[in-house]
Write a protein that holds these residues in place. Structure first.
Motif, PDB file in Angstrom:
ATOM      1  N   PRO B   3     115.944  51.363  52.083  1.00 17.88           N
ATOM      2  CA  PRO B   3     115.320  50.431  53.224  1.00 17.88           C
ATOM      3  C   PRO B   3     115.344  49.015  52.623  1.00 17.88           C
ATOM      4  CG  PRO B   3     113.597  52.120  52.504  1.00 17.88           C
ATOM      5  CD  PRO B   3     114.808  52.318  51.890  1.00 17.88           C
ATOM      6  N   GLY B   4     115.661  48.305  53.729  1.00 17.02           N
ATOM      7  CA  GLY B   4     115.680  46.758  53.258  1.00 17.02           C
ATOM      8  C   GLY B   4     114.359  46.273  53.885  1.00 17.02           C
ATOM      9  N   GLY B   5     114.584  44.530  54.138  1.00 19.20           N
ATOM     10  CA  GLY B   5     113.556  43.990  54.839  1.00 19.20           C
ATOM     11  C   GLY B   5     112.335  44.172  54.363  1.00 19.20           C
ATOM     12  N   LEU B   6     111.205  44.269  55.410  1.00 20.91           N
ATOM     13  CA  LEU B   6     109.853  44.239  55.118  1.00 20.91           C
ATOM     14  C   LEU B   6     109.563  45.559  53.984  1.00 20.91           C
ATOM     15  CD1 LEU B   6     107.558  43.656  58.067  1.00 20.91           C
ATOM     16  CD2 LEU B   6     107.687  42.393  55.969  1.00 20.91           C
ATOM     17  N   ILE B  40      99.661  51.989  54.207  1.00 17.45           N
ATOM     18  CA  ILE B  40     100.462  51.158  53.750  1.00 17.45           C
ATOM     19  C   ILE B  40     101.458  51.577  52.677  1.00 17.45           C
ATOM     20  CG2 ILE B  40     100.593  48.822  52.283  1.00 17.45           C
ATOM     21  CD1 ILE B  40      97.799  48.131  53.649  1.00 17.45           C
ATOM     22  N   LEU B  41     101.000  52.246  51.671  1.00 22.12           N
ATOM     23  CA  LEU B  41     101.575  52.882  50.681  1.00 22.12           C
ATOM     24  C   LEU B  41     102.701  53.902  51.153  1.00 22.12           C
ATOM     25  CD1 LEU B  41     101.741  52.966  47.638  1.00 22.12           C
ATOM     26  CD2 LEU B  41     100.350  55.129  47.959  1.00 22.12           C
ATOM     27  N   SER B  42     102.415  54.650  52.139  1.00 26.20           N
ATOM     28  CA  SER B  42     103.185  55.760  52.729  1.00 26.20           C
ATOM     29  C   SER B  42     104.400  55.288  53.433  1.00 26.20           C
ATOM     30  CB  SER B  42     102.540  56.582  53.449  1.00 26.20           C
ATOM     31  OG  SER B  42     102.859  57.812  53.902  1.00 26.20           O
ATOM     32  N   SER B  43     104.106  54.055  54.067  1.00 27.90           N
ATOM     33  CA  SER B  43     105.250  53.471  54.605  1.00 27.90           C
ATOM     34  C   SER B  43     106.299  52.731  54.125  1.00 27.90           C
ATOM     35  CB  SER B  43     104.713  52.539  55.644  1.00 27.90           C
ATOM     36  OG  SER B  43     103.910  51.454  55.180  1.00 27.90           O
ATOM     37  N   CYS B  44     105.910  52.517  52.607  1.00 24.49           N
ATOM     38  CA  CYS B  44     106.982  51.725  51.836  1.00 24.49           C
ATOM     39  C   CYS B  44     107.307  52.644  50.532  1.00 24.49           C
ATOM     40  CB  CYS B  44     106.773  50.493  51.292  1.00 24.49           C
ATOM     41  SG  CYS B  44     105.192  50.437  50.732  1.00 24.49           S
ATOM     42  N   CYS B  45     106.328  53.673  50.395  1.00 22.42           N
ATOM     43  CA  CYS B  45     106.942  54.294  48.824  1.00 22.42           C
ATOM     44  C   CYS B  45     106.612  55.992  49.382  1.00 22.42           C
ATOM     45  CB  CYS B  45     105.917  54.170  48.048  1.00 22.42           C
ATOM     46  SG  CYS B  45     105.882  52.482  47.418  1.00 22.42           S
ATOM     47  N   VAL B 143     109.594  45.494  61.472  1.00 21.24           N
ATOM     48  CA  VAL B 143     108.667  45.560  62.423  1.00 21.24           C
ATOM     49  C   VAL B 143     107.402  45.980  61.344  1.00 21.24           C
ATOM     50  CG1 VAL B 143     107.637  47.193  64.154  1.00 21.24           C
ATOM     51  CG2 VAL B 143     110.004  46.690  64.139  1.00 21.24           C
ATOM     52  N   PHE B 144     106.233  45.340  61.916  1.00 20.58           N
ATOM     53  CA  PHE B 144     104.839  45.508  60.930  1.00 20.58           C
ATOM     54  C   PHE B 144     103.923  46.081  61.954  1.00 20.58           C
ATOM     55  CE2 PHE B 144     102.640  41.642  62.479  1.00 20.58           C
ATOM     56  CZ  PHE B 144     103.469  40.797  62.755  1.00 20.58           C
ATOM     57  N   THR B 527     115.234  41.083  47.872  1.00 20.25           N
ATOM     58  CA  THR B 527     114.662  41.352  48.831  1.00 20.25           C
ATOM     59  C   THR B 527     113.744  40.482  49.167  1.00 20.25           C
ATOM     60  OG1 THR B 527     113.315  42.565  47.367  1.00 20.25           O
ATOM     61  CG2 THR B 527     114.797  43.889  48.279  1.00 20.25           C
ATOM     62  N   GLU B 528     112.972  39.689  48.273  1.00 16.57           N
ATOM     63  CA  GLU B 528     111.875  38.724  48.682  1.00 16.57           C
ATOM     64  C   GLU B 528     112.565  37.559  49.224  1.00 16.57           C
ATOM     65  OE1 GLU B 528     108.683  38.451  45.517  1.00 16.57           O
ATOM     66  OE2 GLU B 528     108.981  36.371  45.911  1.00 16.57           O
TER      67      GLU B 528
END
Lengths: 304, 585
Positions: B3-6, B40-45, B143-144, B527-528
């Motif tokens: 996944p990219g972006g946020l 938070i963690l689950s949504s990106c790792c 989306v956040f 990415t940043e």
């Protein structure tokens, strides 16, 4: 990111200044841990065993991945070189063999880890830390193994494609165009396919065409062997896919993992303590320790 | 494809900044999280990501935990009282729960709690203590979410007036950490009207300035001066969250029971028929491709992709369909991942269509006519009442669907309807128990009762759009108009005032500035660092899937020059929105 450790230590030291002396000697200043009374067992705990086993499997998978990288590099050379093709093919055969053996070894270790994890579930309960650690390591390593084997599959696919293209190109030089479907059929027929293939060639001259014929014969043989190589690994792929299917992919999600864990219950210790208390409190046991049954009967009569 | 972006930015920040930073070869650690940090963690790792970096188990700080004294612990928690107390309790008695503690707070820890930690034994065993400034969920690449589904209640219920200021401060801080993480210092604007918009915008501006003092990189870079942050309230566009959407993601979340983004269905694989659970997120490449597509295109596309896939692998199957997949799986188990993906999306599309065909065909047509004020041929709607009555009288249609029609009817009427007429409609539809939902809409600032508390408030005008669309998908969310205007700098300053005067925009560039040139020496991951400006939109009290889709569409239309991010306290489904309204008062 803001580092607040120094500020924390400062607050702690300021507080220390006003704390009485006798609590200080409990602390081992050098590594900041309390000295604990602990019985150290000679054998490793189940946790250590699991973590060590997981580490071993992880290393093996890493070695598997490096072999796949080697295979890919070999393929690159195969695609771009015009000589020593059969030597390169021998190399890739050897690498593929090593990959297969290592893959089978990883699978065996994974199965062992899976069995151990089931055993721990029965002994310690599904919610114990060591059981959950085992389960997590098992499912993560299975997925990592599958990823490594998928990379291997891609490498094999690539080699096969290159080989096929070579055959088709050389056949067209020799005057016969072979389509993809025809090539499939010829490969399926194995050695007989070669005789069929060679019948259709019309060599114009002698010298260079003989070279080309040799070449194409070699490629055809390689292709047949490549297909056979993949068939050997098919069983391993099937076993792995079954494993992954059983585990499902949702456990890789952290939220699902955490939510499905129940709270820890100190069952053994609590129950024992309670039993000891009840035993102490039982007056009949105190008077007549050899007649505990009387105590129970009288208690029950009293209740009524 | 990762996944990219946020998601990539936050995932990288957490993996490198937290987990890898304390990794020691040969040593495993325990990771302890509380509810928010876990989300938070689950949504990106994934578990596999953190296991590869030395974490062997993840625990919930608020559950009773088994001591694992041979391992050190990483605490990734929000700096709230409950979590801090639990942290202190882990190291209270003479036996420590873990060997040592590495503590990471999602944002600033209040002084009193910090002092408590400092005075406890935790300070002795703490080897790390950092504040990572990530207090939001990267739900998708653009989306956040701030993970607060009770936000509608907090903002609009009359019972929560006292805590509101504190809540707005917390919200502002969370939004500021989003900008901090992206190194953005956008100009803050808000929709003029509801006072909470202005309040929140002001608070956000103050927090942004505070964060910039600690992180001067915010707003640095060419074009970043054009970045904007828009605060808008839910009542601004009450139509988008209640309309039936026919794109895959919106439809699936509206019609099927998808909880925690997990879709469950029955299938046969290599083994026998059983239930399969699949996570719908950006790790699934096919989901990313299909989620914004109209449902009519989805099945076509998946079947086409599957056929191409089978041909390329020389799998002999004429009609690649759902039943065939399990056969293919047995023949070629090395393609399990791909075949599972195709199977999932075929099932998903089929399930959506099934639900749609049972009762929604008619309803959607009426909805679109009401929302657009015209029928599919473009003729203005003459007698709206005539078209809705058959729907309201139909007993096969669910109560919530009827409520959605009534609301759309009222919004179509622009000036609201009389109490009498509303009572009549409720009676026809037989929905008296849920009728509160309709009147509670007024709390969002919408005009429901003619001459009532919101008289004179009009829904915004919408752009004329000439692109061809499916008949049942003519509606475009209003926020899309706002996004396009903001990017073209055409957003009216009176209706969307700035909190502070924005930096003057350099229309002529004197020096050729390239995103790549001049920045090679800065150690920034791709990415940043995004060179172009960003438009960040925060919707108070919930964002709908159609609005999320608009962000991606507008971004694509700028051909990469702008990136539009949208977010809210939580992601709405029509059902959850109506439930929230029901519970308002």
């Amino acid at each position: 990111m803001r580092d607040m450790l120094v500020r924390l230590k400062t607050i702690n030291e300021e507080q220390e200044g006003s704390v009485t002396e006798h609590s200080k000697h409990e602390f081992d200043e050098h590594n900041g841990t309390l000295l604990r009374q602990a019985v150290i067992f000679e054998s490793s705990s189940p946790l250590d065993v699991i973590l060590k086993e997981a580490q071993t499997i992880r290393k093996e998978i890493a070695l598997l991945c490096s072999e796949v990288t080697r295979l890919n590099a070999n393929n690159e050379r195969y695609a771009t070189t015009v000589s020593c093709l059969s030597l390169l093919k021998k190399d890739s055969d050897a690498i593929a063999r090593r990959i297969r053996h290592r893959g089978e070894s990883v699978y065996a270790h994974l199965q062992a880890l899976g069995n151990k994890s089931k055993q721990l579930e029965e002994e310690e309960g599904a919610n114990s830390a060591v059981c959950r650690i085992a389960q997590t390591q098992y499912s993560t390593l299975t997925h990592a193994f599958q990823a490594a084997m998928n990379d291997y599959n891609k490498a094999e696919e690539k080699e096969r494609k290159i080989c096929r293209k070579r055959i088709q190109r050389q056949a067209s030089i020799l005057g016969k165009d072979i389509s993809d479907e025809q090539l499939d059929e010829l490969v399926d027929k194995g050695g007989e396919g070669w005789t069929e293939l060679s019948q259709d060639f019309h060599p114009h001259g002698i010298g260079s065409c003989r070279m080309a014929m040799c070449d194409i014969k070699g490629r055809h043989k390689e292709l047949v062997e490549l297909e056979a190589r993949l068939k050997e690994v098919h069983e391993l792929f099937l076993q792995m896919a079954t494993l992954v299917e059983e585990q499902g992919s949702v456990l890789n999600n952290i939220e699902v993992n955490v939510c499905r864990t129940a709270g820890y219950i100190e069952k053994f210790n609590d129950n024992v303590k309670r039993a000891i208390q009840y035993k102490k409190k039982n007056p009949f046991l105190q008077c007549c320790p050899c007649l505990p049954c009387w105590g129970i009967i009288i208690q029950q009569c009293n209740k009524q | 494809m990762a996944p990219g972006g946020l998601k990539a930015v936050v995932g990288d920040k957490i993996l490198s900044g937290v987990i890898k930073s304390v990794k020691k070869d040969g040593e495993w650690k325990v990771l302890i999280v509380d509810h928010m940090s876990m989300r938070i963690l689950s949504s990106c790792c994934k578990m596999s990501d953190i296991l590869a970096e030395g974490v062997t188990i993840v625990e919930d700080i608020n559950k009773r935990r088994e001591p694992i004294s041979s391992l050190e612990a990483i605490y990734l928690i929000t700096p709230v009282e409950k979590s801090v107390r639990a942290l202190i309790a882990d190291f209270k008695d003479s036996t420590f729960t873990y060997k040592a503690a590495h503590i990471f707070f999602t944002d600033t820890c209040p002084d009193d709690l910090f002092a408590e930690i400092g005075k406890s034994r935790v300070a002795k065993v703490a080897k790390t203590l950092k504040e990572i400034n990530v207090a939001f969920l990267p739900y998708e690449s653009q989306v956040f979410s701030l993970d607060d589904p009770a936000s509608l209640y907090s903002f609009y219920s009359s019972k929560t007036n006292e805590g509101r200021n504190k809540m707005i401060e917390n919200l502002a801080e969370q939004i500021a950490t989003l900008c901090d993480t992206l190194n953005e210092y956008p100009a803050v604007r808000y929709r003029k009207g509801p006072e909470e918009n202005a309040k929140l915008a002001d608070e956000v501006y103050q927090r942004l300035t505070a964060h910039k003092a600690d992180n001067p990189k915010m707003g640095e870079g060419p074009d970043k001066a054009r970045s904007q942050l828009l605060i808008v309230d839910r009542g601004f566009d009450p139509i988008s969250p209640i309309l039936h959407e026919l794109t895959l993601q919106a439809m699936a979340y509206d019609l099927l029971d998808i909880k925690q983004d997990i879709y469950i269905y029955q299938t046969t694989g290599i083994g026998n028929a059983k239930e399969r659970e699949v996570l719908l997120d950006e790790d699934d490449d096919l989901w990313v491709q299909l989620r914004h597509m109209h449902i009519a295109d989805v099945t076509k596309k998946v079947t086409e992709l599957l056929r191409t896939f089978c041909e390329s692998k020389r799998m002999s199957t004429d009609n690649a369909n759902i039943k065939d997949l399990s056969q293919m799986l047995k023949k070629m188990p090395q393609y399990q991942k791909e075949l599972s993906m195709y199977s999932t999306h075929l099932h998903l599309a089929e399930a959506c269509m099934k639900k749609f065909k049972t009762s929604l065909d008619n309803v959607c047509e009426v909805e679109q006519d009401l929302a657009m004020g015209a029928n599919a041929e473009g003729e203005p709607l003459k007698d709206a009442m005539k078209s809705i009555v058959p729907v309201l009288l139909n007993n096969d249609i669910e109560a919530y669907d009827k409520i959605r029609i009534i609301l759309l009817f009222i919004f179509h009427k622009k000036k609201g309807i009389t109490e009498e007429n509303l009572a009549k409609l409720i009676q026809h539809a037989n929905i008296r128990e849920d009728s509160k939902i309709i009147t509670n809409m007024q709390k969002l600032g919408c005009n429901i009762i003619a001459g009532g508390c919101n008289a004179g408030k009009m829904l915004p005008d919408r752009k004329e759009r000439t692109e061809s669309t499916y008949q049942l998908s003519r509606w475009t969310p209003v926020i899309k108009d706002v996004m396009e205007n903001a990017i073209e700098d055409k957003l009216d300053r009176k209706q969307w005032p700035f909190i502070s005067d924005p930096a003057p925009i350099n229309t002529t560039q004197t020096a050729v500035s390239s995103a790549r040139f001049g920045h090679w020496h800065k150690n920034k991951s791709p990415t940043e660092y995004r060179s172009g400006p960003r438009l960040i939109i925060f919707v108070i009290s919930g964002v709908s899937h159609s609005e999320m889709r608009s962000a991606y569409e507008v971004t694509r239309a700028t051909e990469g020059k702008w990136e539009v991010l949208i977010g809210s306290s939580h992601i709405l489904t029509p059902t959850s929105f109506l439930n929230d309204l029901n519970g308002l008062d």
